[in-house]
Design a protein around this motif. Structure first.
Motif, short mmCIF file in Angstrom:
data_model
loop_
_atom_site.label_atom_id
_atom_site.label_comp_id
_atom_site.label_asym_id
_atom_site.label_seq_id
_atom_site.Cartn_x
_atom_site.Cartn_y
_atom_site.Cartn_z
N VAL A 135 2.20 95.96 -0.46
CA VAL A 135 2.00 94.88 0.51
C VAL A 135 2.66 93.62 -0.03
O VAL A 135 2.36 93.20 -1.16
N ASN A 136 3.57 93.02 0.73
CA ASN A 136 4.23 91.82 0.21
C ASN A 136 3.31 90.60 0.34
O ASN A 136 2.26 90.65 0.99
N LEU A 137 3.71 89.52 -0.29
CA LEU A 137 2.85 88.33 -0.36
C LEU A 137 2.47 87.82 1.03
O LEU A 137 1.29 87.50 1.29
N PHE A 138 3.42 87.77 1.93
CA PHE A 138 3.16 87.17 3.24
C PHE A 138 2.26 88.05 4.10
O PHE A 138 1.42 87.55 4.84
N LYS A 139 2.42 89.35 3.95
CA LYS A 139 1.52 90.27 4.65
C LYS A 139 0.11 90.15 4.07
O LYS A 139 -0.88 90.21 4.81
N GLY A 140 0.03 89.97 2.75
CA GLY A 140 -1.27 89.79 2.11
C GLY A 140 -1.99 88.55 2.61
O GLY A 140 -3.20 88.57 2.82
N GLY A 161 -6.24 86.40 6.74
CA GLY A 161 -6.52 85.36 7.73
C GLY A 161 -5.90 84.03 7.40
O GLY A 161 -6.33 82.98 7.91
N ILE A 162 -4.86 84.03 6.57
CA ILE A 162 -4.16 82.79 6.21
C ILE A 162 -2.81 82.75 6.91
O ILE A 162 -2.05 83.73 6.88
N SER A 163 -2.51 81.63 7.55
CA SER A 163 -1.22 81.46 8.21
C SER A 163 -0.24 80.80 7.23
O SER A 163 -0.62 79.95 6.43
N TYR A 164 1.01 81.18 7.30
CA TYR A 164 2.03 80.56 6.46
C TYR A 164 3.14 79.98 7.32
O TYR A 164 3.35 80.41 8.47
N ASN A 165 3.82 79.03 6.79
CA ASN A 165 4.88 78.32 7.49
C ASN A 165 6.08 79.24 7.67
O ASN A 165 6.83 79.50 6.73
N THR A 166 6.29 79.72 8.88
CA THR A 166 7.36 80.69 9.13
C THR A 166 8.74 80.04 9.06
O THR A 166 9.71 80.70 8.70
N GLU A 167 8.83 78.75 9.41
CA GLU A 167 10.14 78.08 9.30
C GLU A 167 10.57 77.99 7.84
O GLU A 167 11.74 78.22 7.51
N LEU A 168 9.63 77.65 6.97
CA LEU A 168 9.93 77.59 5.53
C LEU A 168 10.26 78.99 5.01
O LEU A 168 11.18 79.17 4.20
N HIS A 169 9.52 79.97 5.50
CA HIS A 169 9.78 81.36 5.09
C HIS A 169 11.18 81.78 5.51
O HIS A 169 11.91 82.42 4.73
N ASP A 170 11.58 81.42 6.73
CA ASP A 170 12.93 81.76 7.19
C ASP A 170 13.99 81.09 6.33
O ASP A 170 15.04 81.70 6.02
N LEU A 171 13.72 79.85 5.93
CA LEU A 171 14.66 79.15 5.05
C LEU A 171 14.81 79.90 3.73
O LEU A 171 15.94 80.10 3.24
N ALA A 202 -5.33 91.15 -2.52
CA ALA A 202 -6.34 90.52 -3.36
C ALA A 202 -6.10 89.02 -3.46
O ALA A 202 -7.02 88.21 -3.34
N LEU A 203 -4.83 88.64 -3.66
CA LEU A 203 -4.50 87.21 -3.75
C LEU A 203 -4.86 86.50 -2.46
O LEU A 203 -5.48 85.41 -2.48
N GLY A 204 -4.48 87.08 -1.32
CA GLY A 204 -4.81 86.46 -0.03
C GLY A 204 -6.31 86.29 0.15
O GLY A 204 -6.78 85.22 0.56
N ASN A 205 -7.06 87.32 -0.19
CA ASN A 205 -8.51 87.26 -0.01
C ASN A 205 -9.17 86.24 -0.95
O ASN A 205 -10.17 85.62 -0.59
N ILE A 206 -8.62 86.07 -2.13
CA ILE A 206 -9.16 85.07 -3.05
C ILE A 206 -8.82 83.66 -2.57
O ILE A 206 -9.67 82.76 -2.59
N LEU A 207 -7.59 83.45 -2.11
CA LEU A 207 -7.22 82.14 -1.56
C LEU A 207 -8.10 81.79 -0.36
O LEU A 207 -8.50 80.63 -0.19
N ALA A 208 -8.40 82.79 0.46
CA ALA A 208 -9.19 82.56 1.67
C ALA A 208 -10.68 82.43 1.39
O ALA A 208 -11.44 81.94 2.24
N GLY A 209 -11.11 82.89 0.22
CA GLY A 209 -12.54 82.85 -0.10
C GLY A 209 -13.27 84.11 0.32
O GLY A 209 -14.51 84.17 0.24
#
Length: 920
Positions: free
Chosen positions: A194-199, A204-214, A344-351
């Motif tokens: 699972v890659n970082l952004f999918k994680g 339940g965390i949204s990421y900046n898709t414009e920055l990701h595209d850059l 795991a990283l995503g779930n820890i960031l989200a709490g």
């Protein structure tokens, strides 16, 4: 480097100087090549002598300079050397071609053996049955659970985490290409990763898709994709120095890009990474921030209010920069977390998950402050074909040095150590109360109540250390050492749990190599410390010993202790806390000339055996199953072994790579033995299998039960696939931060390493498979390992630091397998070291399984192995060569070689009888 002054020189000038010097060297080579042969040899010798004289002249010039100018000159020389040795970039088919070349050069492989290796001819694992699919799915669940508990929250100012605003900006090319594991045998199957952004999305965390595209655009230009290379390609790149990565210049982060990101969220995540791989070590520079990484961090930290650093590395990076910027409020270490680490990283960031990991290395501002770093790298003898390493630091590895050296200097400690060994934070708070403590001459036992006094569920780790009395000039002792540890179950807010932690008082003894040649508890006060980490002590209790106690023999086997590694001590001065200044390690004046007795040891012919020639080729009507349940020394074993022919035994020993051979007429089945520590793998081709976090992340859970569950899951998968042996776990020590396989090993501490390994092996072998603890022993750097490194270390350090994890594992899990290392301990390769394999491993500790070599290189010879306790040669490239060597050795010593291969085969067969193949 000639004609190089001490002024600050621009990089472009150094590059130009390197080009000029290389051009001169090429011209000189062509000039020499054109000479007649006799003159050519003389010219080469003349140039060699000239280089020596120039080197000596440079040393004299350095001595004449002021300290400031000397430092400047050394720094510029280092920059010159780094640029000069900068590796070429290799990709695609060029790497494949280099793989083949390396197989020829490193192994002396034949074309047919290379084809066998690359195709995995002997790998017959069945990975698509319903049982296999179910086992793999279960393994995936355990892998994610390990990542959940192995991620460490290093910093969390203002309780920035968990994120309140579930929107983030993700910076750094490393985010596009998470390092799930290391390279080589420690690289698992990442096909389902699972890659970082999918994680982030899954949590339940949204990421900046414009920055990701850059970043996708920037990454495409830099050759960074969505998946890191692993296995043989990554190892070859590492051997060529091509595993180092960097951020590009941050020109792409325009004011408009930053403004867009700030409008999206004030939360910024920066991923920093460092590659680790078998076959190459990290340079000191690779563990520091590059100029481009620093520029990225500065730009982001100055632009955003809430910055989180994610450390994706199996080596201890220098992280002092996290305290330079007020906006860097949180730091998460994820290590190399396996294919589901991003979840795991995503779930820890989200709490959704509360982090409960603890680091297994000391994190310092400057990795060169460790005394072991003074003798780490490339040291070659001038008069011997081998390299060498001086373990001058003795027992003072990792926290043992920092906690002792700065014992009465807290300010110095704070200036040096960023995060102490065992450090880790939580989103909740725990309150501890020691309910009972029983300290006696036989046993230490503590009952600690852990209560969650915060507002969310979490797990906590209780660590117990001890401080033994130090007598100046006596046995070397660290100011503090880990004794044991325990982790709570998941405690809800307000819930409590009582942990019982105990250990034998004898385990606080130190090895006296100078007087007693035994383990000793000196008279005096022993402080037992309940701690959150090695430097944060919650409670301390004293045990007074009125008299010195000497333990003269192993309590389990009754074998007397004695100094067994005197030959490995060498002509080395070892670090002593009695005089730090005079004994502090340095490689400046070490000799590159091997002593004559060492040179002689490598040219000495082995003495013929005085043993009687055993019977071969008898017909006693026995098959292997008839020996089930019998002791190794039962007379019936002799009758069975008498039936083997010499050729059968030689073939069996020499062809031990990823398998053992069948001998159908004697009822001996074939077996399949597989890498690796992060899940089943094969060096030359992918294997579909469950993949796990690297062992450094497993150890960071401080959860023995999870380690057991991983071993159990691997064991069940092995049964489903038709695999009988597992080349794992790796148990060497993080001697320095630069070790190329630190990700593959547990810790800088032998107790944590041993207990984790024992738990993992218990889980695997409860499923009826063979686990091979490795690499036995002193295999703590990759540089020169495969060409032969002579390790010089004293008896106390060998026993207390480098053998201790293996000893704990033998005592607590009775492993069926061991893998000898590449290292030459004193003057004996580990696989040909009878003192190591027979006197210590088997007799002193009671090991009764079999020993395989690691992958075979030129200095590792079967005739030396079979007479010293190494039973199989993991030789996929040159088995016919080792068969030939055994037959040649037989002509000189028939009884010795016959008895050697016979004992080796019996060790293996005795072990196979204990696998699931012979379950009733």
């Amino acid at each position: 480097m000639d004609n190089f002054n001490t002024k600050r020189v621009k990089k472009s000038e150094i590059v130009q100087k390197v080009k000029e010097d290389k051009a001169k060297l090429r011209a000189r080579k062509q000039e020499i090549k054109a000479l007649p042969e006799a003159e050519r040899t003389a010219a080469i010798e003349q140039d060699k002598q000239l280089r020596k004289e120039q080197k000596q002249q440079t040393k004299m010039e350095l001595k004449a300079l002021s300290r400031k100018d000397r430092r400047a000159m050394k720094k510029e020389a280092k920059r010159y050397k780094k640029i000069k040795n900068r590796p070429r970039r290799f990709t695609g088919w060029s790497i494949v071609a280099l793989v083949v070349i390396l197989l020829f050069v490193q192994f002396g492989a034949t074309a047919s053996s290379i084809i066998d290796a690359l195709t995995g001819k002997h790998i017959t694992a069945v990975t698509d049955s319903p049982e296999a699919l179910a086992a793999r799915e279960q393994g995936g669940k355990i892998a994610e659970e390990i990542a959940n508990e192995g991620i460490v929250l290093l910093k969390n100012d203002d309780k920035q985490l968990p994120l309140k605003d579930k929107k983030v900006n993700v910076f750094g090319l490393a985010a596009l290409e998470l390092r799930y594991g290391g390279g080589g045998s420690g690289a698992g199957d990442t096909s389902r990763a699972v890659n970082l952004f999918k994680g982030l999305e899954n949590a339940g965390i949204s990421y900046n898709t414009e920055l990701h595209d850059l970043y996708q655009e920037v990454g495409a230009k830099a050759g960074v994709g969505s998946k890191a290379s692993t296995g043989v390609i990554q190892v070859v790149k590492g051997m060529l120095g091509g595993n180092s990565s960097d951020e590009p210049k941050i020109d792409y982060l325009s004011d408009e890009a930053i403004a867009q990101a700030k409008s999206y969220s004030e939360n910024a995540i920066i991923v920093i990474a460092s590659e680790s791989t078998e076959a190459s070590d990290a340079t000191a520079e690779q563990l520091k921030l590059t100029a481009n990484k620093r520029a990225l961090i500065e730009k982001v930290a100055q632009s955003f209010e809430n910055v989180t650093i994610v450390v994706n590395a199996g080596n201890a990076l220098e992280l002092g920069f996290v305290n330079e910027f007020k906006s860097i409020k949180s730091v998460l270490w994820i290590g190399t977390p396996g294919p589901y680490g991003a979840n795991a990283l995503g779930n820890i960031l989200a709490g959704n998950i509360n982090p409960s990991g603890r680091i297994t290395d000391t994190y310092v501002y400057d990795n060169s402050s460790a005394p072991a770093s003074e003798n780490f790298g490339d040291y070659k003898y001038d008069n011997l074909k081998y390299s060498f390493l001086n373990y001058q630091e003795g027992i003072y590895v990792g926290y043992r040095f920092y906690e002792t050296f700065f014992l009465n200097d807290e300010a110095g400690y704070r200036d040096t150590v960023l995060y102490p060994y065992g450090h880790g934070l939580s989103y909740t708070d725990f309150e501890w109360k020691v309910l009972n403590q029983s300290l006696s001459e036989d046993k230490i036992e503590l009952q600690v109540e852990v209560k969650n006094v915060g507002d969310r569920a979490g797990k906590d780790v209780v660590q117990v250390y001890y401080s033994a009395p130090y007598i100046a000039g006596g046995i070397e002792k660290s100011a503090i050492e880990l004794a044991t540890y325990a982790k709570t179950s998941l405690l809800e807010a307000g819930q409590s749990e009582v942990l019982t932690l105990s250990f034998a008082t004898e385990e606080m003894s130190s090895y006296d190599m100078n007087v007693e040649e035994a383990y000793v508890l000196d008279q005096g006060t022993y402080s037992i410390k309940v701690a959150r980490n090695v430097h944060d002590i919650v409670a301390s209790y004293d045990l007074e010993l009125a008299d010195k106690k000497v333990f003269k023999q192993d309590k389990d086997t009754g074998t007397p202790y004695e100094n067994r590694f005197e030959l490995a001590k060498g002509e080395v001065t070892y670090l002593s806390r009695n005089d730090w200044e005079k004994t502090y390690p340095s490689d400046e004046n070490i000799s590159h000339k091997a002593p004559q007795n060492v040179v002689d040891a490598f040219s000495k012919e082995p003495e013929a055996s005085t043993m009687e020639m055993p019977t071969v080729g008898a017909n006693n009507g026995l098959v292997l199953e008839d020996l089930k349940g019998l002791a190794f020394d039962d007379p019936k074993w002799n009758e069975f072994m008498d039936q083997f022919t010499l050729d059968e035994m030689i073939d069996y020993v020499a062809n031990g790579a990823y398998r053992t051979m069948a001998v159908e007429r004697l009822g001996v089945p074939k077996t399949l033995l597989m890498d690796g520590p992060a899940g089943f793998s094969y060096f030359f081709k992918p294997i579909e299998a469950a993949s796990y976090p690297s062992e450094i992340v497993i150890a960071a859970t401080w959860n023995n039960d999870l380690a057991y569950q991983m071993g159990e899951a691997v064991g069940k998968e092995a049964r489903a696939y038709g695999i009988q042996g597992w080349y794992a776990p790796g148990m060497n020590i993080h001697r320095t931060a630069q070790g190329g396989r630190n990700f593959e090993y547990f810790s800088e501490d032998p107790v944590l390493s041993g207990k984790m390994a024992a738990s993992m092996i218990n889980g695997a072998e409860d499923q009826g498979i063979i686990a091979f603890m490795k690499h036995f022993a002193l295999n703590d750097q990759e540089t020169n390992a495969r060409s032969g490194n002579l390790i010089w270390a004293n008896e106390q350090a060998i026993r207390e630091i480098y053998l201790k994890p293996f000893e704990i594992t033998v005592k607590e899990s009775s492993p069926l397998g061991a893998m000898s290392s590449f290292s030459i301990i004193g003057t004996k390769w580990a696989g040909a070291n009878s003192v190591l394999l027979n006197d210590v491993l088997r007799k002193e500790w009671g090991f009764d399984g079999f020993v395989s070599s690691d992958a075979v290189f030129g200095f590792m010879k079967a005739p030396d192995a079979v007479v010293a306790g190494n039973d199989l040669m993991l030789d996929i490239m040159t088995p016919s060569k080792n068969e030939k060597l055994l037959k040649q050795a037989y002509k000189k010593d028939p009884a010795g070689i016959t008895n050697g291969v016979r004992t080796s085969v019996q060790h293996v067969l005795y072990t196979i009888l204990q696998t699931y193949l012979f379950e009733k």
